[in-house]
Design an enzyme around this catalytic site. Structure first.
Site, PDB file in Angstrom:
ATOM      1  N   ASP A 128      54.015  36.387  -9.910  1.00 33.32           N
ATOM      2  CA  ASP A 128      55.356  36.705 -10.410  1.00 33.32           C
ATOM      3  C   ASP A 128      55.772  35.811 -11.571  1.00 33.32           C
ATOM      4  OD1 ASP A 128      56.085  38.785  -8.725  1.00 33.32           O
ATOM      5  OD2 ASP A 128      56.656  37.408  -7.117  1.00 33.32           O
ATOM      6  N   TYR A 188      47.704  29.465  -1.820  1.00 33.05           N
ATOM      7  CA  TYR A 188      48.881  29.120  -2.624  1.00 33.05           C
ATOM      8  C   TYR A 188      49.413  27.770  -2.159  1.00 33.05           C
ATOM      9  CZ  TYR A 188      49.539  33.778  -4.705  1.00 33.05           C
ATOM     10  OH  TYR A 188      49.407  34.943  -5.426  1.00 33.05           O
TER      11      TYR A 188
END
Lengths: 244, 244
Positions: free
Chosen positions: B52, B110
């Site tokens: 994103d 992540y």
């Protein structure tokens, strides 16, 4: 009148150094602007060190005098609201009247980060200087040990400084590698103009083989401004701690 | 035709995410522009994940097909010359024809960074999300363990995504504190839309006491898009590794 000591953190990327200047944005002028907004009067700050353009700080110390009854916690919150996002007060404390952040500083610690990699690192670009060629870590550690102690460091000074003596004591100089980053941590009772960046530049030349340990030995205590190593750029440098 | 796999690092601050968009600067468009300059033809890349807007990467993986005999090392150097400073190729390797960076990704990792401090940190502002209130680390660790395993995670999904199943397997979810920074590391075989930021947001609410462990237990496996926790902002998030 209260004497207040602040510990500052700043991202030096967009500052033209600590010291106030006419045409350029400096840490001092942003801080004094915030103080003026908070206290409604002109206040001058004294800093432990005047960091150069592009140099960062995690533990810069400043102090200022003010006649005010505002709680310390309120002063810190207020300043952090007025200061730009690349400058913040991390700690605040009231100190005795005679405390002077520059003259009474006993030890200062700087950290320099080198990215030892063939390819750029976008996430580290504002915090590290990239060196392409392989570096011999052990040689650099050995050289750092050699630099420890009380020496005349004028061979590691940039011109343009005003000082009486070039004798300084380095009590810690560590070289550590984590992944692709090499951390140089140096603690001394004071530094000559651009001395950390000159020391690190010299160590890098020893690490890459450009300079020999014997050259370094010669330079320590040399009474000439010879500048044996290159001065590395500012973005790798951070003032991490000042003790009193 | 060769199939080439790149490992990318980028500072997401000034990108509107990975995926190409008409009006905004994206990682994909910058990369495809550099590829076009290098190979003198239009090349389309496939990415492991469409990160994103504002999200960083240390180990994003992409691949592309090209008819060219240029050495891999030359391709990497050439791309790093053409790419902007906030995007770089950290590794390059030639892979079999059928390699597909998105479909064949097995595990993705992540990292999310939280600055748990009362005052701003200028040096961490682009890499961490600041939480003012104290957080209970042990509770967050316990919640992270609870989330590990194979579950239906639709309670941790933002709307607007296209997917068949919401079942994913988290095989590692670690919460560690170093100084003022808390590192959340989560590895799974895939993530739903904004799932990491929703998981971390939920853990933070457990850490601050807003949510109870029982609420989390209810949410796991819940067949509703309930979004039990807040979604934390992108600057703390980094795609660190993709394995095949």
């Amino acid at each position: 009148v209260r004497n207040i000591k602040l510990t500052l953190e700043y991202d030096g990327t967009h500052f033209f150094g600590f010291q106030k200047q006419k045409r350029h944005r400096s840490v001092q002028s942003e801080l004094e602007l915030a103080l003026k907004k908070l206290f409604q009067k002109k206040i001058k700050v004294i800093a432990s060190s005047r960091t150069d353009s592009g140099v960062h700080a995690e533990g810069q110390v400043v102090n200022f005098h003010v006649r005010s009854k505002i709680l310390l916690s309120k002063i810190q919150l207020g300043l952090n609201r007025y200061l730009p996002e690349d400058l913040a007060v991390r700690q605040i404390v009231e100190v005795p009247k005679n405390f002077h952040s520059q003259f009474l500083a006993k030890w200062k610690t700087y950290e320099y980060r080198v990215l030892n990699a063939k390819h750029r690192s976008p996430l580290k670009r504002f915090r590290a200087f990239q060196v392409l060629e392989p570096l011999n870590l052990n040689k650099m550690k050995q050289a750092a040990r050699l630099l420890c102690g009380k020496h005349d460091f004028r061979a590691f000074e940039a011109s343009g400084s005003r000082r009486i003596s070039a004798v300084r004591t380095i009590r810690k100089f560590e070289v550590e590698q984590k992944g692709e980053t090499i951390y140089f941590t140096v603690e001394a009772n004071g530094f000559l103009y651009k001395m950390v960046r000159s020391l690190v530049g010299t160590l890098l030349e020893i690490g890459s083989g450009t300079l020999e340990m014997a050259d370094l030995n010669k330079a320590i205590g040399l009474k000439l401004r010879s500048n044996i190593g290159q001065t590395v750029p500012p973005q790798g440098l951070t003032l991490t701690r000042v003790t009193y």
